[in-house]
Design a protein around this motif. Sequence first.
Motif, PDB file in Angstrom:
ATOM      1  N   ALA A 132       0.892  -1.381   0.070  1.00 26.59           N
ATOM      2  CA  ALA A 132      -0.223  -0.050   0.036  1.00 26.59           C
ATOM      3  C   ALA A 132       1.020   1.204  -0.038  1.00 26.59           C
ATOM      4  O   ALA A 132       2.097   1.479   0.524  1.00 26.59           O
ATOM      5  N   ALA A 133       0.363   2.357  -0.489  1.00 22.50           N
ATOM      6  CA  ALA A 133       1.097   3.497  -0.549  1.00 22.50           C
ATOM      7  C   ALA A 133       0.877   4.196   0.608  1.00 22.50           C
ATOM      8  O   ALA A 133       0.195   3.994   1.501  1.00 22.50           O
ATOM      9  N   THR A 134       2.182   4.922   1.055  1.00 19.49           N
ATOM     10  CA  THR A 134       2.215   5.567   2.309  1.00 19.49           C
ATOM     11  C   THR A 134       1.896   6.992   2.178  1.00 19.49           C
ATOM     12  O   THR A 134       1.623   7.467   0.757  1.00 19.49           O
ATOM     13  N   ASP A 135       1.566   8.071   3.126  1.00 20.34           N
ATOM     14  CA  ASP A 135       1.127   9.421   3.012  1.00 20.34           C
ATOM     15  C   ASP A 135       2.250   9.934   2.309  1.00 20.34           C
ATOM     16  O   ASP A 135       1.826  10.866   1.314  1.00 20.34           O
ATOM     17  N   ALA A 136       3.461   9.473   2.611  1.00 25.49           N
ATOM     18  CA  ALA A 136       4.565  10.161   1.887  1.00 25.49           C
ATOM     19  C   ALA A 136       4.365   9.918   0.176  1.00 25.49           C
ATOM     20  O   ALA A 136       4.828  10.916  -0.439  1.00 25.49           O
ATOM     21  N   ASP A 137       3.968   8.838  -0.007  1.00 25.42           N
ATOM     22  CA  ASP A 137       3.989   8.403  -1.627  1.00 25.42           C
ATOM     23  C   ASP A 137       2.844   9.265  -2.172  1.00 25.42           C
ATOM     24  O   ASP A 137       3.072   9.706  -3.311  1.00 25.42           O
ATOM     25  N   ALA A 138       1.812   9.436  -1.439  1.00 25.50           N
ATOM     26  CA  ALA A 138       0.782  10.113  -1.963  1.00 25.50           C
ATOM     27  C   ALA A 138       1.423  11.537  -2.106  1.00 25.50           C
ATOM     28  O   ALA A 138       0.650  12.061  -3.158  1.00 25.50           O
ATOM     29  N   SER A 139       1.722  12.127  -1.413  1.00 24.50           N
ATOM     30  CA  SER A 139       2.367  13.665  -1.450  1.00 24.50           C
ATOM     31  C   SER A 139       3.342  13.767  -2.535  1.00 24.50           C
ATOM     32  O   SER A 139       3.224  14.725  -3.333  1.00 24.50           O
ATOM     33  N   ARG A 140       4.022  12.862  -2.768  1.00 19.98           N
ATOM     34  CA  ARG A 140       5.046  12.585  -3.965  1.00 19.98           C
ATOM     35  C   ARG A 140       4.407  12.591  -5.297  1.00 19.98           C
ATOM     36  O   ARG A 140       4.693  13.331  -6.194  1.00 19.98           O
ATOM     37  N   VAL A 141       3.536  11.853  -5.296  1.00 21.32           N
ATOM     38  CA  VAL A 141       2.413  11.662  -6.461  1.00 21.32           C
ATOM     39  C   VAL A 141       1.956  13.048  -6.936  1.00 21.32           C
ATOM     40  O   VAL A 141       2.118  13.442  -7.782  1.00 21.32           O
ATOM     41  N   GLN A 142       1.565  13.958  -5.988  1.00 21.28           N
ATOM     42  CA  GLN A 142       0.795  14.942  -6.251  1.00 21.28           C
ATOM     43  C   GLN A 142       1.871  16.096  -6.547  1.00 21.28           C
ATOM     44  O   GLN A 142       1.436  16.943  -7.547  1.00 21.28           O
ATOM     45  N   ARG A 143       2.978  16.137  -5.950  1.00 26.68           N
ATOM     46  CA  ARG A 143       3.879  17.009  -6.369  1.00 26.68           C
ATOM     47  C   ARG A 143       4.639  16.788  -7.684  1.00 26.68           C
ATOM     48  O   ARG A 143       4.779  17.651  -8.703  1.00 26.68           O
ATOM     49  N   LEU A 144       4.744  15.415  -8.198  1.00 29.87           N
ATOM     50  CA  LEU A 144       5.061  15.283  -9.494  1.00 29.87           C
ATOM     51  C   LEU A 144       3.976  15.465 -10.455  1.00 29.87           C
ATOM     52  O   LEU A 144       4.260  15.913 -11.651  1.00 29.87           O
ATOM     53  N   LEU A 145       2.758  15.201 -10.153  1.00 31.19           N
ATOM     54  CA  LEU A 145       1.844  15.769 -11.045  1.00 31.19           C
ATOM     55  C   LEU A 145       1.532  17.116 -11.226  1.00 31.19           C
ATOM     56  O   LEU A 145       1.433  17.653 -12.489  1.00 31.19           O
TER      57      LEU A 145
END
Length: 213
Positions: free
Chosen positions: A174-187
């Motif tokens: 499962a994705a972590t909160d840090a993963d989710a934040s990085r996805v948003q930054r990359l997008l």
Amino acid sequence: MRLLSRTRPNLQDRLVWQCASLLLSYPQADRLDTAADLLSHLKVQAAERLSMTLDAVRRMDPLQAAQNYVDTFDMRRATTMYLTYWTAGDTRNRGAAMLAFVQAYRAAGSAPPADEAPDHLPVVLEFAATVDPDLGRRLLAEHRTPIDVLHKALTDAGSPYAHAVAAVLATLPAATDADASRVQRLLAAGPPSEAVGLQPFTLTVPPRRAQGG
């Protein structure tokens, strides 16, 4: 580096990876037929996700399906399936990131692909499904963020290919909160960029592929 679950890939994971690899490859009748055959061996949730992609592609005529694939994956940076684009971008690190995939394939006794980049998601999925499930799962899990970015971009575009990518993500930790934040930054901001040291890995969006590629 992501900490992986101790659970080893099971047959269901490998079937999902193989089916998704076929569905995320350039659409050809034999690939779609093989994917359809695999669906009967999958659990309900994975089969439903993958079926949504398969059915949508099959509803198009072959030329429409081919054009849709090119428009989706070859002409848009946000939906590229080259995983190192999101981890390394146009930087000197891109070469090392690509080489890591090549070394992984060779370590498993498999030759790197001759007609596609080693970090192309369908290539990685086929490797994980048919060559070395443990190493393949590690590669996929270590690149969960690029796969999440791809899934979000496909979802936002209303692409049926998002369902196949969702099936892949369901096999990973499962994705972590840090993963989710990085996805948003990359997008929002895109991948890393750099003006020097790009040869030979300058490709960010691949050229239009020949039909049947």
